[in-house]
Design an enzyme around this catalytic site. Sequence first.
Site, short mmCIF file in Angstrom:
data_model
loop_
_atom_site.label_atom_id
_atom_site.label_comp_id
_atom_site.label_asym_id
_atom_site.label_seq_id
_atom_site.Cartn_x
_atom_site.Cartn_y
_atom_site.Cartn_z
N LYS A 70 -27.52 126.40 -37.76
CA LYS A 70 -27.82 125.10 -37.15
C LYS A 70 -28.58 124.29 -38.18
O LYS A 70 -29.56 124.76 -38.76
CB LYS A 70 -28.66 125.24 -35.88
CG LYS A 70 -29.00 123.88 -35.26
CD LYS A 70 -29.67 124.01 -33.91
CE LYS A 70 -31.13 124.33 -34.03
NZ LYS A 70 -31.83 124.21 -32.71
N GLY A 125 -41.82 132.63 -27.27
CA GLY A 125 -40.49 132.11 -27.60
C GLY A 125 -40.54 131.18 -28.79
O GLY A 125 -40.96 130.02 -28.67
N THR A 145 -44.83 126.79 -29.20
CA THR A 145 -45.34 127.10 -30.54
C THR A 145 -44.22 127.67 -31.41
O THR A 145 -43.81 128.81 -31.22
CB THR A 145 -46.52 128.08 -30.46
OG1 THR A 145 -47.56 127.48 -29.67
CG2 THR A 145 -47.06 128.40 -31.83
N ASP A 146 -43.75 126.85 -32.34
CA ASP A 146 -42.64 127.26 -33.21
C ASP A 146 -42.87 126.84 -34.66
O ASP A 146 -41.95 126.79 -35.46
CB ASP A 146 -41.32 126.66 -32.71
CG ASP A 146 -41.35 125.14 -32.63
OD1 ASP A 146 -42.40 124.54 -32.96
OD2 ASP A 146 -40.33 124.55 -32.25
N ASN A 152 -50.18 118.21 -17.36
CA ASN A 152 -49.75 117.60 -18.61
C ASN A 152 -50.91 116.79 -19.16
O ASN A 152 -51.67 116.18 -18.40
CB ASN A 152 -48.54 116.68 -18.38
CG ASN A 152 -47.90 116.25 -19.68
OD1 ASN A 152 -47.32 117.07 -20.40
ND2 ASN A 152 -47.97 114.97 -19.99
N LYS A 162 -49.35 125.41 -34.72
CA LYS A 162 -49.24 125.08 -33.30
C LYS A 162 -49.88 126.18 -32.46
O LYS A 162 -49.90 127.35 -32.85
CB LYS A 162 -47.77 124.91 -32.90
CG LYS A 162 -47.17 123.55 -33.18
CD LYS A 162 -45.80 123.46 -32.54
CE LYS A 162 -45.20 122.08 -32.65
NZ LYS A 162 -43.90 122.01 -31.94
N SER A 186 -46.55 120.46 -27.53
CA SER A 186 -46.64 120.46 -28.99
C SER A 186 -48.10 120.59 -29.43
O SER A 186 -48.51 120.04 -30.45
CB SER A 186 -46.02 119.18 -29.56
OG SER A 186 -46.64 118.03 -28.99
#
Length: 320
Positions: free
Chosen positions: A67, A291, A221-222, A159, A226, A199
Amino acid sequence: MLVVAEKEIGGLMTPEAAFQAVEAVFAAMASGKAYNFPVVREAIGHEDALYGFKGGFDGAALTLGLKAGGYWPNNQKHNLINHQSTIFLFDADTGRVAAAVGGNLLTALRTAAASAVSIKYLAPKGAKVLGMIGAGHQSAFQMRAAAAVHSFDKVIGWNPHPEMLTRLADTAADLGLPFEAVDLPTLGEQADVIISITSAFSPLLLDQHVKRPTHIAAMGTDTKGKQELDPALVARARVFTDEIAQSISIGEAQHAIAAGLITEGDITQIGAVVNGSHEGRGTAEVTLFDGTGVGLQDLAVAAKVLELAKAKGIAQSVEI
């Protein structure tokens, strides 16, 4: 080469098909039949954009590809969403390019499918309250995918920008579920399953917030730096992930690892639970799915949508 345009994806791919594809590839990863290639992710110095590649090879399904894409935070001025990507599939027998598939909606569906897989296998028995931390674009996909694999009675949400909670309320209403806006301590106390999809770069959900048997799917968190969860909460949990190497470097576990609270050996691939080689929740009070998002997820859903497109005659053939 076949092309499946982004505009066709919504009419082809379902959350159920995405779930099946991601569940299968997680199982293949844990059994050693599929592996991801090193991720390339760079700030390009233009439009504040992050651009990169995720790829891999699934030997069980013979799916090979990558990707390409990233995050363009200023895309609103172009009337485009911030995340932009395309998935390329290659013939595993010859190396020839087989397909180009629009990756924007598929990325949202595969991310939601990953947390749904974790909920199917790790949610505490009798879980009834779903807690949502974050109300951005991805949150609606997450809630729908969770509701598709588990029966909830209620959704509660928080939120940082309360005005965005209408997205959660509207999605819950579409699912026939009541919704309540709460603060984070209340969410941690009442929710049986929690999905965090923000984020954030500092912990939101604290260890003292979670007071009951809970499963947490930490999906935001990627990237290095983060953070959504208190490292002490991560240390208290039985931790599962899509890929351990990413969990400890760019996932939620990076902070607990850095603090010396857990080690790499404390983290298990979710595919091991799918395969039945790990008991999963067991007697743990808190489980966590870290994830991070892997290229094999993208390839799995792209291969599925290509199959559906060919069956419906929608895939366009292009000579290259």
